[in-house]
Design an enzyme around this catalytic site. Structure first.
Site, PDB file in Angstrom:
ATOM      1  N   ASN A  52      -3.710  -6.045  -1.470  1.00 25.30           N
ATOM      2  CA  ASN A  52      -4.256  -7.386  -2.366  1.00 25.30           C
ATOM      3  C   ASN A  52      -4.900  -8.067  -2.029  1.00 25.30           C
ATOM      4  O   ASN A  52      -4.568  -8.858  -0.771  1.00 25.30           O
ATOM      5  CB  ASN A  52      -3.850  -7.492  -3.837  1.00 25.30           C
ATOM      6  CG  ASN A  52      -2.031  -8.033  -3.266  1.00 25.30           C
ATOM      7  OD1 ASN A  52      -2.443  -9.411  -3.740  1.00 25.30           O
ATOM      8  ND2 ASN A  52      -1.363  -7.832  -3.313  1.00 25.30           N
ATOM      9  N   ASP A  62       2.985  -1.959   0.583  1.00 22.87           N
ATOM     10  CA  ASP A  62       3.741  -3.380   0.430  1.00 22.87           C
ATOM     11  C   ASP A  62       4.536  -3.833  -0.023  1.00 22.87           C
ATOM     12  O   ASP A  62       5.461  -4.369   0.836  1.00 22.87           O
ATOM     13  CB  ASP A  62       1.984  -4.136  -0.636  1.00 22.87           C
ATOM     14  CG  ASP A  62       1.107  -4.497   0.464  1.00 22.87           C
ATOM     15  OD1 ASP A  62       0.935  -4.143   1.764  1.00 22.87           O
ATOM     16  OD2 ASP A  62       0.058  -4.741  -0.794  1.00 22.87           O
ATOM     17  N   HIS A 110      -3.750  -7.591   7.998  1.00 25.47           N
ATOM     18  CA  HIS A 110      -2.749  -7.253   6.244  1.00 25.47           C
ATOM     19  C   HIS A 110      -5.031  -7.295   6.030  1.00 25.47           C
ATOM     20  O   HIS A 110      -5.337  -7.887   6.317  1.00 25.47           O
ATOM     21  CB  HIS A 110      -2.889  -8.698   5.436  1.00 25.47           C
ATOM     22  CG  HIS A 110      -3.175  -8.692   3.766  1.00 25.47           C
ATOM     23  ND1 HIS A 110      -4.496  -9.878   3.873  1.00 25.47           N
ATOM     24  CD2 HIS A 110      -2.445  -7.748   3.664  1.00 25.47           C
ATOM     25  CE1 HIS A 110      -3.870  -9.456   2.544  1.00 25.47           C
ATOM     26  NE2 HIS A 110      -2.925  -8.293   1.986  1.00 25.47           N
TER      27      HIS A 110
HETATM   28  P1  ADP Z   1      -3.900   1.627  -2.291  1.00 24.23           P
HETATM   29  O1  ADP Z   1      -3.344   0.597  -2.809  1.00 24.23           O
HETATM   30  O2  ADP Z   1      -4.276   1.279  -0.714  1.00 24.23           O
HETATM   31  O3  ADP Z   1      -3.762   2.716  -3.029  1.00 24.23           O
HETATM   32  P2  ADP Z   1      -0.717   1.819  -1.789  1.00 24.23           P
HETATM   33  O4  ADP Z   1       0.105   0.890  -1.465  1.00 24.23           O
HETATM   34  O5  ADP Z   1      -0.603   1.737  -3.362  1.00 24.23           O
HETATM   35  O6  ADP Z   1      -1.996   1.576  -1.602  1.00 24.23           O
HETATM   36  O7  ADP Z   1      -0.786   3.483  -1.342  1.00 24.23           O
HETATM   37  C1  ADP Z   1      -0.894   3.783   0.240  1.00 24.23           C
HETATM   38  C2  ADP Z   1      -0.186   4.431   0.318  1.00 24.23           C
HETATM   39  O8  ADP Z   1       1.104   4.046   0.210  1.00 24.23           O
HETATM   40  C3  ADP Z   1       0.307   6.049  -0.606  1.00 24.23           C
HETATM   41  O9  ADP Z   1      -0.620   6.799   0.436  1.00 24.23           O
HETATM   42  C4  ADP Z   1       1.660   5.827  -0.605  1.00 24.23           C
HETATM   43  O10 ADP Z   1       1.847   7.090  -0.688  1.00 24.23           O
HETATM   44  C5  ADP Z   1       2.346   5.303   0.863  1.00 24.23           C
HETATM   45  N1  ADP Z   1       3.189   4.662   0.674  1.00 24.23           N
HETATM   46  C6  ADP Z   1       4.065   3.790  -0.879  1.00 24.23           C
HETATM   47  N2  ADP Z   1       5.431   3.075  -1.033  1.00 24.23           N
HETATM   48  C7  ADP Z   1       5.575   4.287   0.123  1.00 24.23           C
HETATM   49  C8  ADP Z   1       7.268   4.084   1.206  1.00 24.23           C
HETATM   50  N3  ADP Z   1       7.732   3.160   0.915  1.00 24.23           N
HETATM   51  N4  ADP Z   1       7.197   4.639   3.020  1.00 24.23           N
HETATM   52  C9  ADP Z   1       5.839   5.396   2.911  1.00 24.23           C
HETATM   53  N5  ADP Z   1       4.610   5.588   2.352  1.00 24.23           N
HETATM   54  C10 ADP Z   1       4.729   5.123   0.864  1.00 24.23           C
HETATM   55 NA    NA Z   2      -3.893  -2.428  -2.085  1.00 23.32          NA
HETATM   56 NA    NA Z   3      -0.333  -1.586  -1.705  1.00 21.09          NA
END
Ligand code: ADP
Ligand code: NA
Ligand code: NA
Length: 247
Positions: A52, A62, A110
């Site tokens: 973000n 994150d 980032h």
């Molecule tokens: P955005 O805000 O860009 O949508 P997110 O962080 O919510 O980003 O999600 C991005 C990707 O990270 C998703 O495809 C999700 O499946 C993956 N993801 C989230 N947590 C984990 C984790 N602990 N390990 C592996 N992949 C993850």
């Molecule tokens: Na994001």
């Molecule tokens: Na994220």
């Protein structure tokens, strides 16, 4: 530079594999940072944070980053490195992890994919602006700004969490960004720009190089397919046929 595409989402990982089958410098991992084999990384690795605009590490991938590197104290350090200025969506900030480095991962790249995670961003009525462009630009920004000394870059799905971008939209955009990044070896900068422009939904002949027809012919790019390219309808092989980038 090796790229490791990593996500806990199996459907996304299998779409990445399909799109990048013959790419020797890309590998795949279904899972998270904790279970990523150390030997995949080398000594100088970086991980992309699809974050973000303010550097909070409270959710999605994150949060996985926060837990992996040291919890709330790490988030404090990280936000300090992000600095006092708001980071617009797509802007890359390289954070040197210094003594927080772990398992060879020395940097975080980032890239905010959203200002703040208040709502889903993807809108099926406007898939180009809210999906394809957003993901392509984030991936491109990460590739272009990663420090030269990085040997492996770990990238999760971009936009496929809170933003709600469908796996197919995300994988197509990430695959095309990776192909275009390595396409510098086989085509002119100008032609690469023409292909990117079409992927993003723009066609402006004023930006075409004088020699684009000959260059397209050499690479097997069909001018009619290029002209009518629609990212929602057509495969990226309509922009660049397979076979050129299997390096
Ligand atoms: P955005 O805000 O860009 O949508 P997110 O962080 O919510 O980003 O999600 C991005 C990707 O990270 C998703 O495809 C999700 O499946 C993956 N993801 C989230 N947590 C984990 C984790 N602990 N390990 C592996 N992949 C993850
Ligand atoms: Na994001
Ligand atoms: Na994220």
């Amino acid at each position: 530079m090796q790229v490791i595409l990593l996500d806990k989402n199996k459907a996304l990982v299998s779409l990445w594999k399909k799109g990048l089958e013959s790419f020797k410098y890309v590998s795949f991992h279904t899972g998270t940072l904790e279970d990523l084999p150390r030997e995949m990384l080398g000594t100088n690795a970086a991980v992309v944070s699809p974050g973000n605009s303010f550097g909070f590490l409270g959710g999605g991938f994150d949060l996985a980053i926060q837990s992996f590197f040291g919890g709330k104290d790490f988030e404090k350090f990280f936000k300090k490195q992000i600095g006092q200025f708001y980071k617009p969506v797509g802007e890359a900030t390289i954070v040197d992890l210094d003594h927080w480095a772990r398992n060879g991962i020395r940097y975080i790249v980032h890239i905010p994919t959203v200002v703040a995670p208040t709502r889903k961003i993807f809108d099926a009525e406007r898939p180009i602006e809210t999906g394809y462009q957003l993901v392509f630009n984030a991936m491109w920004s990460a590739l272009v700004h990663t420090p030269k000394e990085v040997e492996s870059l770990i990238v999760p799905g971009l936009g496929t969490g809170y933003l709600g971008v469908p796996e197919a939209v995300c994988s197509k955009s990430m695959v095309f960004a990776l192909k275009m990044f390595s396409a510098g070896k086989i085509m002119s900068v100008e032609l690469r720009n023409v292909l990117i422009m079409h992927f993003l939904g723009f066609r402006y002949e004023g930006f075409f190089p004088a020699t684009y027809k000959e260059e397209c012919a050499k690479l097997g790019i069909d001018l009619d397919k290029l002209k009518h390219f629609d990212v929602c309808e057509h495969p990226v092989t309509n922009l660049l046929p397979n076979g050129h980038l299997s390096i």
